[in-house]
Design a protein around this motif. Structure first.
Motif, PDB file in Angstrom:
ATOM      1  N   UNK A  50       0.804  -1.220   0.000  1.00 47.70           N
ATOM      2  CA  UNK A  50       0.000   0.000   0.000  1.00 47.70           C
ATOM      3  C   UNK A  50       0.843   1.279   0.000  1.00 47.70           C
ATOM      4  N   UNK A  51       2.062   1.182   0.457  1.00 46.32           N
ATOM      5  CA  UNK A  51       2.867   2.398   0.611  1.00 46.32           C
ATOM      6  C   UNK A  51       3.663   2.696  -0.656  1.00 46.32           C
ATOM      7  N   UNK A  53       3.120   1.893  -4.041  1.00 47.71           N
ATOM      8  CA  UNK A  53       2.438   2.074  -5.326  1.00 47.71           C
ATOM      9  C   UNK A  53       2.701   1.002  -6.367  1.00 47.71           C
ATOM     10  N   UNK A  90      -8.136  -7.295   1.597  1.00 46.02           N
ATOM     11  CA  UNK A  90      -8.965  -6.351   0.844  1.00 46.02           C
ATOM     12  C   UNK A  90      -9.893  -5.582   1.776  1.00 46.02           C
ATOM     13  N   UNK A  91     -10.384  -6.257   2.830  1.00 50.51           N
ATOM     14  CA  UNK A  91     -11.285  -5.601   3.773  1.00 50.51           C
ATOM     15  C   UNK A  91     -10.568  -4.469   4.506  1.00 50.51           C
ATOM     16  N   UNK A  92      -9.249  -4.578   4.634  1.00 54.39           N
ATOM     17  CA  UNK A  92      -8.499  -3.567   5.394  1.00 54.39           C
ATOM     18  C   UNK A  92      -7.858  -2.509   4.509  1.00 54.39           C
ATOM     19  N   UNK A  93      -7.375  -2.919   3.339  1.00 58.14           N
ATOM     20  CA  UNK A  93      -6.651  -1.974   2.483  1.00 58.14           C
ATOM     21  C   UNK A  93      -7.356  -1.691   1.159  1.00 58.14           C
ATOM     22  N   UNK A  94      -8.552  -2.256   0.958  1.00 58.74           N
ATOM     23  CA  UNK A  94      -9.312  -1.962  -0.261  1.00 58.74           C
ATOM     24  C   UNK A  94      -8.770  -2.690  -1.478  1.00 58.74           C
ATOM     25  N   UNK A  96      -7.039  -1.658  -3.713  1.00 54.52           N
ATOM     26  CA  UNK A  96      -5.682  -1.233  -4.066  1.00 54.52           C
ATOM     27  C   UNK A  96      -4.654  -2.341  -3.860  1.00 54.52           C
TER      28      UNK A  96
ATOM     29  N   UNK B   5     -13.028  17.897 -39.704  1.00 54.74           N
ATOM     30  CA  UNK B   5     -12.450  16.561 -39.750  1.00 54.74           C
ATOM     31  C   UNK B   5     -10.940  16.611 -39.512  1.00 54.74           C
ATOM     32  N   UNK B  29      -1.625   9.854  -5.794  1.00 55.97           N
ATOM     33  CA  UNK B  29      -1.775   8.399  -5.853  1.00 55.97           C
ATOM     34  C   UNK B  29      -1.443   7.715  -4.531  1.00 55.97           C
ATOM     35  N   UNK B  30      -0.857   8.481  -3.598  1.00 48.99           N
ATOM     36  CA  UNK B  30      -0.540   7.867  -2.308  1.00 48.99           C
ATOM     37  C   UNK B  30      -1.756   7.794  -1.394  1.00 48.99           C
ATOM     38  N   UNK B  32      -5.080   6.439  -0.437  1.00 43.74           N
ATOM     39  CA  UNK B  32      -5.979   5.333  -0.737  1.00 43.74           C
ATOM     40  C   UNK B  32      -7.295   5.563  -0.013  1.00 43.74           C
ATOM     41  N   UNK B  35     -10.978   1.396   3.435  1.00 42.63           N
ATOM     42  CA  UNK B  35     -11.936   0.303   3.308  1.00 42.63           C
ATOM     43  C   UNK B  35     -12.782   0.192   4.575  1.00 42.63           C
TER      44      UNK B  35
END
Lengths: 152, 177
Positions: A50-51, A53, A90-94, A96, B5, B29-30, B32, B35
């Motif tokens: 996650x850190x 990329x 996935x439940x914790x970090x999505x 990603x 065109x 992008x860092x 996230x 969830x």
């Protein structure tokens, strides 16, 4: 070997060496059986750190990757299935963390845009190919006639 | 119209450039998405920083709180520290700290030196609670409601602007319900 090949060989050695270096980032893991060790490594390669990329959990040296490797190991030792380990992270970090994103409405664009692009390209190509060639002008006809005469 | 065109490739290029610009520069992008939003704060059993007593999820419920993940090795944590002290002083909102992968003695010295906005600090020495929370770097701050459900998450420093634009409205929503 000619001298010209030396840079190429160097490049191959350099690039080929990268996975070896990357694999050494994995902490020592004392698995009893080889099958579990293979499973562990295969799972780690499926997750994105996650850190960082664009590094997998297997190759990253980031502290969070160390923590997540430990988590995967703990779940593995607890007898969890591959799917439940994936779901756990996935439940914790999505999404990603998954290099293989699930198919759902929010990822349709990601999954189907290449197909869409190929369709558009196909339609454009078909139209270009099918377009009738313009009738030759009088000059062109004359040139063609002269060429034919030369050949004969 | 043959002019239109001829401009088509330019238009396609401009559209692509705009999409790539938005994709690569506007969004960090860092960052996230969490969830955990709308989900209960995970259960845990960890010691306090102040003494050896152990706390769990039950100690977080009862009132809305900020849960702030911090460490002495994290410079951004020091940068946001003043704002946490101000929030605690001016709003009276409870703030709980998670001392994340840190040295406890250094953490106590750090709080003595810079001030302590926390009701209590949970010691997460190996980062296991961090993994449960989806933490990937400190500082991270969660707004947890009175039922222990995560309502908002912020990665990076809580600045005055972040508080005003993100946390304060989320907290107001909680209190109005």
């Amino acid at each position: 070997m000619t001298r010209a090949l030396i840079p190429l060989v160097r490049l191959v050695l350099l690039v080929g060496g990268v996975p070896v270096l990357a694999a050494s980032a994995i902490d020592a893991f004392g698995f009893e059986d080889a099958q579990a060790a293979t499973r562990y490594q295969r799972l780690l390669a499926e997750f994105r750190c996650p850190k960082c990329l664009n590094e997998s959990l297997a190759s990253s040296g980031a502290p969070i990757a160390v923590d997540l490797r430990r988590t995967v190991r703990r779940l593995l030792d607890a007898g969890e299935s591959d799917d439940s380990i994936r779901a756990h992270l996935q439940a914790r970090y999505g999404d990603f963390v998954l290099y293989d994103p699930p198919l759902r409405p929010s990822t349709w664009l990601l999954w189907f845009s290449p197909l869409l692009l190929a369709l558009v390209a196909g339609v454009v190509l078909a139209r270009v190919v099918r377009r009738p060639a313009p009738a030759p002008t009088a000059t062109e006809r004359e040139q063609a006639r002269q060429l034919m005469q030369k050949i004969q | 119209m043959p002019g239109a065109k001829r401009l088509l490739p330019l238009a396609v290029f401009a559209a692509l450039a705009a999409i790539l610009f938005a994709g690569f520069s506007l969004r960090d992008p860092h960052l996230l998405p969490s969830a955990l939003l709308g989900k209960p704060f995970p259960d845990f059993d960890l010691p306090l920083l102040a003494d050896a007593r152990r706390v769990g999820r039950d100690d977080l419920v009862g009132a809305p709180r900020l849960v702030n993940v911090w460490a002495t090795w994290c410079p951004t944590c020091l940068a946001e520290h003043g704002e946490l002290l101000r929030i605690r002083m001016e709003t009276g909102l409870s703030i709980v700290g998670i001392n994340y992968k840190d040295d406890s003695a250094e953490a106590i010295a750090w709080l003595n030196r810079y001030g302590d906005p926390y009701d209590f600090n949970i010691v997460d020495s190996n980062g296991d609670l961090g993994v449960e929370l989806g933490v990937y770097g400190a500082p991270e701050t969660f707004l947890v409601d009175a039922d222990g459900v995560v309502r908002h998450k912020h990665v990076g420093a809580v600045t005055a602007t972040v508080w005003r634009d993100r946390f304060a409205p989320a907290l107001r929503n909680l209190l109005e319900r």
